[in-house]
Design a protein around this motif. Structure first.
Motif, short mmCIF file in Angstrom:
data_model
loop_
_atom_site.label_atom_id
_atom_site.label_comp_id
_atom_site.label_asym_id
_atom_site.label_seq_id
_atom_site.Cartn_x
_atom_site.Cartn_y
_atom_site.Cartn_z
N HIS A 113 -5.22 8.36 -0.23
CA HIS A 113 -6.06 7.69 0.76
C HIS A 113 -5.51 7.83 2.16
N PRO A 152 -7.08 13.85 -3.87
CA PRO A 152 -8.23 13.48 -3.05
C PRO A 152 -7.75 12.72 -1.82
N CYS A 197 -0.53 4.39 -2.59
CA CYS A 197 -1.97 4.47 -2.33
C CYS A 197 -2.25 5.58 -1.31
N LEU A 227 -2.44 2.62 -11.90
CA LEU A 227 -1.89 1.63 -10.97
C LEU A 227 -1.73 0.25 -11.59
N PRO A 248 -11.41 1.01 -10.91
CA PRO A 248 -12.07 1.97 -10.00
C PRO A 248 -13.23 2.74 -10.63
N SER A 256 -12.62 7.66 -12.62
CA SER A 256 -12.13 7.86 -11.25
C SER A 256 -10.72 8.42 -11.29
N LYS A 257 -10.43 9.34 -10.37
CA LYS A 257 -9.06 9.88 -10.31
C LYS A 257 -8.06 8.77 -9.99
N LEU A 309 -6.59 -4.39 3.33
CA LEU A 309 -7.78 -3.54 3.45
C LEU A 309 -8.92 -4.27 4.13
N PHE A 368 0.84 -1.20 0.00
CA PHE A 368 0.00 0.00 0.00
C PHE A 368 0.88 1.25 0.00
N HIS A 411 -17.05 -4.91 2.72
CA HIS A 411 -16.87 -5.09 1.27
C HIS A 411 -16.42 -6.51 0.99
N VAL A 416 -9.42 9.98 0.13
CA VAL A 416 -10.57 9.09 0.30
C VAL A 416 -10.26 8.13 1.45
N PHE A 424 -12.71 -2.50 -6.96
CA PHE A 424 -12.40 -1.11 -6.59
C PHE A 424 -10.97 -0.77 -7.00
N ILE A 425 -10.06 -1.76 -6.86
CA ILE A 425 -8.65 -1.47 -7.07
C ILE A 425 -8.26 -1.54 -8.54
C1 HEC Z 1 -4.41 9.20 -7.78
C2 HEC Z 1 -5.15 9.02 -6.56
C3 HEC Z 1 -5.36 7.58 -6.08
C4 HEC Z 1 -4.42 6.59 -5.88
C5 HEC Z 1 -2.92 6.67 -6.14
C6 HEC Z 1 -5.15 5.46 -5.34
N1 HEC Z 1 -6.47 5.76 -5.21
FE1 HEC Z 1 -7.93 4.50 -4.50
N2 HEC Z 1 -9.32 5.91 -4.90
C7 HEC Z 1 -9.06 7.20 -5.37
C8 HEC Z 1 -10.31 7.91 -5.50
C9 HEC Z 1 -10.44 9.35 -6.00
C10 HEC Z 1 -11.33 7.03 -5.10
C11 HEC Z 1 -12.82 7.33 -5.04
C12 HEC Z 1 -13.42 7.26 -6.41
C13 HEC Z 1 -13.73 5.84 -6.77
O1 HEC Z 1 -14.64 5.27 -6.16
O2 HEC Z 1 -13.06 5.31 -7.65
C14 HEC Z 1 -10.69 5.77 -4.73
C15 HEC Z 1 -11.33 4.64 -4.28
C16 HEC Z 1 -10.73 3.53 -3.74
C17 HEC Z 1 -11.41 2.43 -3.11
C18 HEC Z 1 -12.92 2.31 -2.91
C19 HEC Z 1 -13.32 3.11 -1.70
C20 HEC Z 1 -14.81 3.09 -1.42
O3 HEC Z 1 -15.16 3.08 -0.23
O4 HEC Z 1 -15.60 3.09 -2.36
C21 HEC Z 1 -10.46 1.53 -2.71
C22 HEC Z 1 -10.67 0.22 -1.97
C23 HEC Z 1 -9.18 2.08 -3.11
N3 HEC Z 1 -9.38 3.28 -3.73
C24 HEC Z 1 -7.96 1.46 -2.89
C25 HEC Z 1 -6.74 1.95 -3.38
C26 HEC Z 1 -5.47 1.22 -3.31
C27 HEC Z 1 -5.29 -0.15 -2.66
C28 HEC Z 1 -4.53 1.99 -3.91
C29 HEC Z 1 -3.10 1.66 -4.16
C30 HEC Z 1 -2.82 0.43 -4.88
C31 HEC Z 1 -5.20 3.22 -4.36
N4 HEC Z 1 -6.51 3.14 -4.02
C32 HEC Z 1 -4.55 4.25 -4.99
C33 HEC Z 1 -7.84 7.73 -5.68
C34 HEC Z 1 -6.65 7.04 -5.66
#
Ligand code: HEC
Length: 156
Positions: free
Chosen positions: A60, A76, A56, A126, A100, A119-120, A142, A51, A88, A78, A96-97
């Motif tokens: 987050h 962001p 991540c 990734l 997204p 999604s951003k 997670l 992570f 989940h 989140v 989600f991963i």
């Molecule tokens: C560039 C920014 C960014 C990075 C880097 C990123 N995320 Fe996200 N992630 C987001 C955003 C913005 C959302 C909310 C939008 C969506 O639902 O896709 C999200 C949503 C999520 C969710 C769903 C959350 C929910 O409650 O709905 C998970 C799980 C998650 N990310 C895991 C990860 C993991 C694990 C990594 C690393 C491997 C990661 N993210 C890297 C921006 C990022």
């Protein structure tokens, strides 16, 4: 007469139930369903490392872990983990991963988490960087961070 009416109602209820079941199952089968998806068990400690290595934490914060404070920087923030009404599923976390934009969270204003329908997180590319082993471990990490919310007891 009353009996006939009840029988009629049950028949309708039965047909409605079958209809709903068919719809629900309809989403489960077919070439693009997730049926049969089962990754090996992941390692929570390795997931925490992955992570951080995958960055991540740049977008987050994880409940119960030190991290960036809400609103820090332009990215962001989140929140992941903590109390949820329903844990989940494995399949949901994998989706989600790796996909997204499939279901963008409604917990934040749309323009802070997405650009249009994308999604951003997807913009972070990734999937190009993450190994399968990292994905498996991150899902295990997670999953260990979510807790089922205990509903308040109703005292009459
Ligand atoms: C560039 C920014 C960014 C990075 C880097 C990123 N995320 Fe996200 N992630 C987001 C955003 C913005 C959302 C909310 C939008 C969506 O639902 O896709 C999200 C949503 C999520 C969710 C769903 C959350 C929910 O409650 O709905 C998970 C799980 C998650 N990310 C895991 C990860 C993991 C694990 C990594 C690393 C491997 C990661 N993210 C890297 C921006 C990022």
């Amino acid at each position: 007469m009353v009996e006939t009416m009840t029988g009629h109602m049950n028949g309708r209820l039965f047909i409605t139930t079958i209809g709903i079941l068919t719809l629900a199952l309809g989403c489960e089968i077919g070439p693009s369903s997730g049926r049969g998806l089962r990754l090996p068990d992941g390692d929570v400690a390795m997931g925490k490392v992955a992570f951080s290595e995958l960055g991540c934490g740049g977008c987050h914060s994880v409940v119960g872990e030190p991290g960036k404070s809400p609103g820090e920087g332009a990215a962001p923030n989140v929140r992941l983990g903590g109390e949820v009404s329903r844990i989940h599923s494995y399949g949901e976390l994998v989706t989600f991963i790796v996909n997204p934009s499939h279901r963008i969270t409604g917990r934040y204003p749309r323009d802070t988490v997405a650009e249009g329908d994308v999604s951003k997180m997807e913009l972070g590319n990734l999937n190009e960087k993450m190994t399968v082993a990292q994905l498996i471990d991150v899902v295990a990490y997670l999953q260990s961070k979510y807790e089922r919310r205990r509903e308040p007891m109703y005292v009459p």
